[in-house]
Scaffold this motif. Sequence first.
Motif, PDB file in Angstrom:
ATOM      1  N   GLU A 441       0.818  -1.212   0.000  1.00  0.00           N
ATOM      2  CA  GLU A 441       0.000   0.000   0.000  1.00  0.00           C
ATOM      3  C   GLU A 441       0.856   1.269   0.000  1.00  0.00           C
ATOM      4  OE1 GLU A 441      -2.685  -0.123   3.240  1.00  0.00           O
ATOM      5  OE2 GLU A 441      -3.675  -1.964   2.589  1.00  0.00           O
ATOM      6  N   GLU A 442       2.109   1.142   0.394  1.00  0.00           N
ATOM      7  CA  GLU A 442       2.991   2.301   0.442  1.00  0.00           C
ATOM      8  C   GLU A 442       3.576   2.548  -0.947  1.00  0.00           C
ATOM      9  OE1 GLU A 442       6.101   4.835   0.602  1.00  0.00           O
ATOM     10  OE2 GLU A 442       6.672   2.724   0.489  1.00  0.00           O
ATOM     11  N   PRO A 443       3.357   3.737  -1.550  1.00  0.00           N
ATOM     12  CA  PRO A 443       3.750   3.984  -2.943  1.00  0.00           C
ATOM     13  C   PRO A 443       5.212   3.675  -3.249  1.00  0.00           C
ATOM     14  CG  PRO A 443       2.353   5.760  -2.159  1.00  0.00           C
ATOM     15  CD  PRO A 443       2.650   4.900  -0.973  1.00  0.00           C
ATOM     16  N   GLU A 444       6.118   4.121  -2.395  1.00  0.00           N
ATOM     17  CA  GLU A 444       7.544   3.912  -2.668  1.00  0.00           C
ATOM     18  C   GLU A 444       7.869   2.436  -2.758  1.00  0.00           C
ATOM     19  OE1 GLU A 444      11.561   4.998  -3.280  1.00  0.00           O
ATOM     20  OE2 GLU A 444       9.799   6.321  -3.123  1.00  0.00           O
ATOM     21  N   GLY A 445       7.385   1.658  -1.774  1.00  0.00           N
ATOM     22  CA  GLY A 445       7.658   0.226  -1.781  1.00  0.00           C
ATOM     23  C   GLY A 445       6.977  -0.482  -2.934  1.00  0.00           C
ATOM     24  N   ALA A 446       5.740  -0.109  -3.248  1.00  0.00           N
ATOM     25  CA  ALA A 446       5.018  -0.753  -4.340  1.00  0.00           C
ATOM     26  C   ALA A 446       5.716  -0.507  -5.672  1.00  0.00           C
ATOM     27  CB  ALA A 446       3.583  -0.226  -4.384  1.00  0.00           C
ATOM     28  N   LEU A 447       6.179   0.700  -5.909  1.00  0.00           N
ATOM     29  CA  LEU A 447       6.835   1.017  -7.174  1.00  0.00           C
ATOM     30  C   LEU A 447       8.188   0.311  -7.287  1.00  0.00           C
ATOM     31  CD1 LEU A 447       6.019   4.823  -7.527  1.00  0.00           C
ATOM     32  CD2 LEU A 447       4.985   2.914  -8.764  1.00  0.00           C
ATOM     33  N   ARG A 448       8.919   0.201  -6.177  1.00  0.00           N
ATOM     34  CA  ARG A 448      10.212  -0.513  -6.225  1.00  0.00           C
ATOM     35  C   ARG A 448       9.971  -1.999  -6.500  1.00  0.00           C
ATOM     36  NH1 ARG A 448      14.480   2.355  -5.362  1.00  0.00           N
ATOM     37  NH2 ARG A 448      14.373   4.344  -4.210  1.00  0.00           N
ATOM     38  N   ASP A 449       8.936  -2.581  -5.870  1.00  0.00           N
ATOM     39  CA  ASP A 449       8.614  -3.987  -6.136  1.00  0.00           C
ATOM     40  C   ASP A 449       8.220  -4.180  -7.609  1.00  0.00           C
ATOM     41  OD1 ASP A 449       9.104  -4.572  -3.514  1.00  0.00           O
ATOM     42  OD2 ASP A 449       6.976  -4.565  -2.907  1.00  0.00           O
ATOM     43  N   LEU A 450       7.470  -3.235  -8.154  1.00  0.00           N
ATOM     44  CA  LEU A 450       7.069  -3.333  -9.560  1.00  0.00           C
ATOM     45  C   LEU A 450       8.278  -3.220 -10.470  1.00  0.00           C
ATOM     46  CD1 LEU A 450       5.009  -3.390 -11.863  1.00  0.00           C
ATOM     47  CD2 LEU A 450       4.711  -0.917 -11.566  1.00  0.00           C
ATOM     48  N   LEU A 451       9.190  -2.306 -10.152  1.00  0.00           N
ATOM     49  CA  LEU A 451      10.388  -2.141 -10.981  1.00  0.00           C
ATOM     50  C   LEU A 451      11.231  -3.412 -10.970  1.00  0.00           C
ATOM     51  CD1 LEU A 451      12.100  -0.249 -12.717  1.00  0.00           C
ATOM     52  CD2 LEU A 451      13.173   0.601 -10.609  1.00  0.00           C
ATOM     53  N   GLU A 452      11.387  -4.031  -9.811  1.00  0.00           N
ATOM     54  CA  GLU A 452      12.135  -5.296  -9.725  1.00  0.00           C
ATOM     55  C   GLU A 452      11.444  -6.389 -10.531  1.00  0.00           C
ATOM     56  OE1 GLU A 452      12.588  -6.238  -5.639  1.00  0.00           O
ATOM     57  OE2 GLU A 452      13.840  -4.470  -5.173  1.00  0.00           O
ATOM     58  N   PHE A 453      10.115  -6.444 -10.456  1.00  0.00           N
ATOM     59  CA  PHE A 453       9.368  -7.453 -11.224  1.00  0.00           C
ATOM     60  C   PHE A 453       9.595  -7.264 -12.723  1.00  0.00           C
ATOM     61  CE2 PHE A 453       5.484  -8.027 -13.771  1.00  0.00           C
ATOM     62  CZ  PHE A 453       5.339  -9.412 -13.680  1.00  0.00           C
ATOM     63  N   LEU A 454       9.538  -6.026 -13.175  1.00  0.00           N
ATOM     64  CA  LEU A 454       9.729  -5.765 -14.603  1.00  0.00           C
ATOM     65  C   LEU A 454      11.150  -6.098 -15.046  1.00  0.00           C
ATOM     66  CD1 LEU A 454       7.822  -2.353 -14.914  1.00  0.00           C
ATOM     67  CD2 LEU A 454       7.044  -4.592 -15.697  1.00  0.00           C
ATOM     68  N   GLU A 455      12.128  -5.799 -14.201  1.00  0.00           N
ATOM     69  CA  GLU A 455      13.518  -6.106 -14.564  1.00  0.00           C
ATOM     70  C   GLU A 455      13.727  -7.611 -14.650  1.00  0.00           C
ATOM     71  OE1 GLU A 455      15.536  -4.037 -11.488  1.00  0.00           O
ATOM     72  OE2 GLU A 455      15.699  -2.137 -12.606  1.00  0.00           O
TER      73      GLU A 455
END
Length: 470
Positions: A441-455
């Motif tokens: 739910e925390e934007p910073e953590g969610a976006l970092r998790d998404l970036l790792e998934f995409l990489e």
Amino acid sequence: MNTFLKNMEMPSAKTVMSTAASVAATAMVIRSISRDFIPKDVHHYLSTKIRRLMNSLSSQLTLVIDEFEGLNRNHIFTAAQAYLRPTISPNSKRFRVRMPTQQNKISVSMEKNEEIIDFFDGVKLQWKLVSTQTSPKYIGGPGSEFESTVMSELRYFELSFHKKHKDLVLGSYLPFVLQKAEEVKEERKTLKLFTLKYGRRIQVVGGSMWQSVNLDHPATFDTLAMDEEVHKTIVEDLERFVRRKEYYRKVGKAWKRGYLLFGPPGTGKSSLVAAMANYLNFDIYDLELSEIRSNSQLRTLMMSTANRSILVVEDIDCSIDLQNRLANARAAGPRAFNPPKTEVTLSGLLNFIDGLWSSCGDERIIVFTTNHKERLDSALLRPGRMDVHIHMSFCTPCGFKILASNYLGIIEHTLFFDIEKLIATMKVTPAEIGEQLLKNEEPEGALRDLLEFLERKNRAIEEAASKSES
């Protein structure tokens, strides 16, 4: 004159009561004698003449609006119910309050034998709902000739007004009631999702062939992860369709519109259908072709769907493939395979899309979805059948921003650039993006998790590509 007035005495209350009782007794005696000594036909004739005389002396005119006309429901009665439902007369002592099954709005309506006063162009109109008990009988349902209900009471509205306003009531007021009733029904409508009731055991000998649940899908065009240009095109097409009833009639076309949604799984085809239903306030009929045994059964199902609705056939390529396999198996002979005796044919389906049966109903949208457009017969794709083809693509940078706003409540972030750069160069669905954003739910953590998934996904794609080259 004054002497006469002084000598004149007002009758006492006792005298008045005695005189009234005498008159009532005399009337009862005359009524009894008339029943015993006057033939029934003569009695009926005299009663009719007296009623006509009384009516001719009265300035009031009363219209009787029955609930049923034969075995069919009277549309004016139904419209009057909807029109009067929000109206509660200050003089009403009783009214009915209910919340029907699978509804989320409280309904207030007239109680039987109650009256409501309405005004139209300064004219006073009096409505009264009359109800009498009757012997039970079956009446056809509102949705289909195959639906029926048991009726044990006879109901009708009485609409009374000054007879000089007859032309106004018939020419203006009743059409106004019909129009306002449609608006009231739309305002209070709870969207429904219909599906086949009995699957392969479906029969058409009685009862509804559809079952429904409330459509509570939250999808709207503002929450769909699609490019703004596609979004704008769809909304404009829908708005143009719903306002062109007379145009369709003028050019000789059935008032319907066909949409083909194609693209890989997870790109939001079902969500788009829900958004269309929410935008137009249309019910959805989910039609599973593999559950239908014949073209005649398909025709019956199509005829039992309501106007202002969306008919959805998901994965149309799979449904047609199934029917083709059954036909091929039958051609191979009974020893190879023993398929059902009948099935829906492509020609039968096309007849219901734009043939004669397509005109049975107004303001309908037909949506086919498929993951493989190339597998569809070209006869299904031409204009007049599937008028609008919408490619539901993999997620784009624009779609990602919409998802970030929906899931995280943000429209800008320092990580957006890196995420959008990866999304623009790889195939990832909106469903995959949404699933990753749900995990935090925390934007910073969610976006970092998404970036790792995409990489990780991008590396896997590159490794697979290098292996295939070698």
